[in-house]
Design a protein around this motif. Structure first.
Motif, PDB file in Angstrom:
ATOM      1  N   ARG A 104       0.910  -0.909  -0.061  1.00  0.00           N
ATOM      2  CA  ARG A 104       0.116   0.186  -0.022  1.00  0.00           C
ATOM      3  C   ARG A 104       0.771   1.178   0.124  1.00  0.00           C
ATOM      4  O   ARG A 104       0.374   2.156  -0.332  1.00  0.00           O
ATOM      5  CB  ARG A 104      -0.919  -0.118   1.153  1.00  0.00           C
ATOM      6  CG  ARG A 104      -2.067  -0.897   1.013  1.00  0.00           C
ATOM      7  CD  ARG A 104      -3.254  -0.239   0.038  1.00  0.00           C
ATOM      8  NE  ARG A 104      -4.408  -1.264  -0.050  1.00  0.00           N
ATOM      9  CZ  ARG A 104      -5.521  -0.988   0.047  1.00  0.00           C
ATOM     10  NH1 ARG A 104      -6.065   0.101   0.417  1.00  0.00           N
ATOM     11  NH2 ARG A 104      -6.412  -1.734  -0.209  1.00  0.00           N
ATOM     12  N   LEU A 118      -3.605   2.558 -11.053  1.00  0.00           N
ATOM     13  CA  LEU A 118      -3.359   1.916  -9.744  1.00  0.00           C
ATOM     14  C   LEU A 118      -4.757   1.436  -9.101  1.00  0.00           C
ATOM     15  O   LEU A 118      -5.464   2.321  -9.008  1.00  0.00           O
ATOM     16  CB  LEU A 118      -2.727   2.843  -8.571  1.00  0.00           C
ATOM     17  CG  LEU A 118      -2.407   1.971  -7.326  1.00  0.00           C
ATOM     18  CD1 LEU A 118      -1.826   0.587  -7.111  1.00  0.00           C
ATOM     19  CD2 LEU A 118      -1.772   2.943  -6.341  1.00  0.00           C
ATOM     20  N   LEU A 119      -4.925   0.227  -9.259  1.00  0.00           N
ATOM     21  CA  LEU A 119      -6.199  -0.582  -8.484  1.00  0.00           C
ATOM     22  C   LEU A 119      -6.106  -1.147  -7.304  1.00  0.00           C
ATOM     23  O   LEU A 119      -5.209  -2.299  -7.429  1.00  0.00           O
ATOM     24  CB  LEU A 119      -6.873  -1.334  -9.420  1.00  0.00           C
ATOM     25  CG  LEU A 119      -7.190  -0.624 -11.030  1.00  0.00           C
ATOM     26  CD1 LEU A 119      -7.077  -1.239 -11.959  1.00  0.00           C
ATOM     27  CD2 LEU A 119      -8.539  -0.032 -10.762  1.00  0.00           C
ATOM     28  N   SER A 120      -6.133  -0.629  -5.875  1.00  0.00           N
ATOM     29  CA  SER A 120      -5.780  -1.003  -4.625  1.00  0.00           C
ATOM     30  C   SER A 120      -6.999  -1.939  -4.147  1.00  0.00           C
ATOM     31  O   SER A 120      -8.085  -1.575  -4.320  1.00  0.00           O
ATOM     32  CB  SER A 120      -5.572   0.045  -3.653  1.00  0.00           C
ATOM     33  OG  SER A 120      -4.396   0.911  -4.403  1.00  0.00           O
TER      34      SER A 120
END
Lengths: 330, 247
Positions: A104, A118-120
């Motif tokens: 993260r 960005l896909l968290s």
């Protein structure tokens, strides 16, 4: 057919590879076995127990590793440079991390550096291998939002995995050491990890298969002795609700819920936890939820598979006895 | 010391996110300062109280209605608050907007410290702080739970899975703050009155950065299961072992 080359970051802490990272690699190997247009390579940073990797990773491909002591502890600048260099050199389209505290921090940094979307906190996309979107819970778990990106490259931090029936036909992984200088220009100006202290004897809730969690209904710090006893019997770890942490009964590292950790165990046993929306947000990925609460109307029962109504300590004591009897007979 | 604090607004955690015909409805939602940002602001104010001559400036990128939240930040001890009027759609845009806001305000000399909350409680992506640090070219430690500052440098800690990581940090640096770092102060009537004398500035901000990730939909999440109530612990143990093969 356009080739998709994926780079999987294999995270270690204290020389131990994260279970979630191993799962990430192995799931992608299964996908690659089903889809000709997917190739997977890996990057391992830190003191490498290559044997551990060799016996746990399946499939085929290359795992690069940088194992000089300069990489043992997390170092944001060194790690970011190494990942970015490897990603570019291998001409990858997508970078995958297990969703952890390290990723993260590292993933947003890299998304700026690589100009990547960005896909968290995404669950891994399904076996079809469609990879432009992400679905995750928002607003304390009260809603599910879908996200989409047209931009390449992309970075994902993956929080849960699908079950893919396929098996890679062979296991042949080349482990290739990277001759990487371990220092980066100007890194002395950046934060440096002085030390890392791992807690002894206490498992981590995010990696645990069985979690015995307690809340206000446990009654006090002493009441958690029963939870620890049960966790020990079942090979699990102890977790806590926000109420128990705010009371000072348990450390914040054990807190589960929106302001704590998100967990995905096979069994989540909630003792004396009423089940606020914020708490439930943290256990959405638990396979099986069992609740013990004195109030039969407690919201935790709405999300539980099994429930026992009763005082947490009394029920726990009986449950411990029942487990001991059961294990003896087994 | 110049200290910047980046804050945002989120629905109060007690608010229920409604859906009307499958579309998110925020009409009944009460907007408050993101709880993690309160830890950021509190830590900034504590450092200011420790190092005389420090100035804490609060930044937010939001519609003008967010002024009430900024008033609270002034009452908590910030010296000045600045609202950049813009509508943002993804974390990367937010980070770019904040970096421009900071550069606009501080010109050539970056602040010594930048504080952000670990994540917003609405979308919970936790991306903005590390992106912002990278855009500003400064170091960052995210999710800190302890901080000791001296004039030479800082020592911070964060909880990791199963342990604690301790960092040595130089100025300038960015930190995002985790619960447990401090207990944010309550604002008194006196501090609220005094905050009326401080200024809230409105700056325009032009954004040409396209969003890289688009939210395409949102649906209410129903986690309800049918709970089977048991009265016998032995039966539970049998089910866990025989039906679910847990041990």
């Amino acid at each position: 057919m356009a080739m998709n080359k994926y780079l999987v970051f294999l995270e270690q802490r204290d020389g131990i590879v994260k279970k979630a990272s191993i799962k990430l690699w192995n799931t992608f190997q299964k996908l690659a076995a089903m889809h000709d247009d997917i190739a997977v390579c890996g990057l391992f940073v830190g003191a490498a127990d290559l044997h551990q990797l060799q016996v746990t990773l399946v499939g085929a491909g290359v795992v690069y590793y940088a194992s000089s002591t300069g990489f043992s502890l997390y170092n944001p600048e060194r790690y970011a440079s190494l990942v970015a260099d490897t990603f570019k050199r291998e001409a990858c389209s997508t970078l995958f991390f297990a969703d952890t505290i390290l990723s993260r921090e590292l993933a947003p940094k890299l998304s700026v550096r690589l100009n990547a979307a960005l896909l968290s906190g995404s669950p891994m996309f399904d076996a079809a291998g469609v990879d432009s979107g992400s679905l995750r819970s928002v607003y304390s778990g009260s809603a599910l939002a879908s996200f989409h990106s047209d931009r390449l490259p992309r970075i994902y931090t993956i929080s849960s995995f699908p079950i893919i029936p396929a098996n890679p036909s062979r296991t042949h992984i080349d482990f290739i050491p990277l001759q990487q200088p371990c220092s980066v220009n100007g890194e002395e100006l950046f934060p440096l990890v002085r030390m890392m202290t791992m807690r002894e004897g206490r498992g981590d809730v995010t990696e645990a298969g069985i979690i015995i969690a307690g809340g206000r209904g446990v009654g006090g710090a002493d009441g958690f002795a029963l939870l620890e006893q049960l966790a020990f019997l079942l090979g699990g770890v102890v977790g806590a609700s926000r109420a128990a942490v705010d009371e000072g009964w348990r450390p914040h590292s054990e807190q589960i819920g929106q302001t704590g950790r998100t967990v995905a165990p096979a069994l989540y046993l909630a003792c004396g936890i009423s089940g606020s929306l914020q708490h439930i947000a943290g256990i959405g990925s638990a396979s099986l939820v069992v609740a013990i609460n004195s109030d039969c109307h407690a919201p935790i029962f709405d999300v539980a598979d099994y429930g026992i109504v009763g005082d947490a300590s009394l029920v726990l004591q009986k449950l411990i006895n029942a487990v001991q009897d059961f294990l003896k007979k087994k | 010391m110049n200290i910047a604090v980046c804050v945002c607004q989120v629905p109060d955690t007690a608010s229920v996110i409604g859906f009307v015909d499958g579309i998110r409805d925020l009409a009944r939602v009460n907007e408050v300062m993101n709880p993690y940002d309160e830890y950021a602001l509190e830590e900034a104010v504590r450092i200011k109280e420790h190092f005389t001559g420090s100035v804490v400036t609060v930044f937010t990128i939001a519609p003008a209605s967010a002024k009430e939240m900024l008033r609270k930040s002034l009452a908590m001890g910030a010296d000045r608050a600045i609202l950049f009027d813009a509508v943002l759609s993804d974390p990367y845009q937010t980070a770019v907007a904040l970096s421009r806001a900071l550069v606009t305000f501080y010109a050539d000399t970056l602040p010594d410290l930048v504080f952000c909350g670990k994540q917003s409680t609405d979308f919970q992506s936790a991306q903005v702080p590390a992106m912002l640090a990278e855009l500003l070219g400064i170091g960052a430690v995210t999710g800190i739970c302890s901080l000791h500052a001296s004039s030479e440098g800082l020592q911070v800690e964060r909880e990791i899975e199963g342990g604690v990581e301790s960092f040595d940090v130089h100025y300038p640096a960015l930190f995002s703050t985790e619960k447990g770092l401090n207990i944010p102060r309550k604002t008194s009537i006196k501090s609220v009155m005094e905050s009326r004398k401080k200024t809230i500035d409105l700056f325009p901000l032009s954004l040409d950065e396209a969003s890289s990730v688009v939210m395409t939909g949102m649906t209410p999440l129903d986690r309800k299961k049918r709970c089977q109530f048991l009265s016998d612990e032995k039966e539970l143990v049998r089910l866990l072992s025989e039906e679910h093969h847990l041990f």
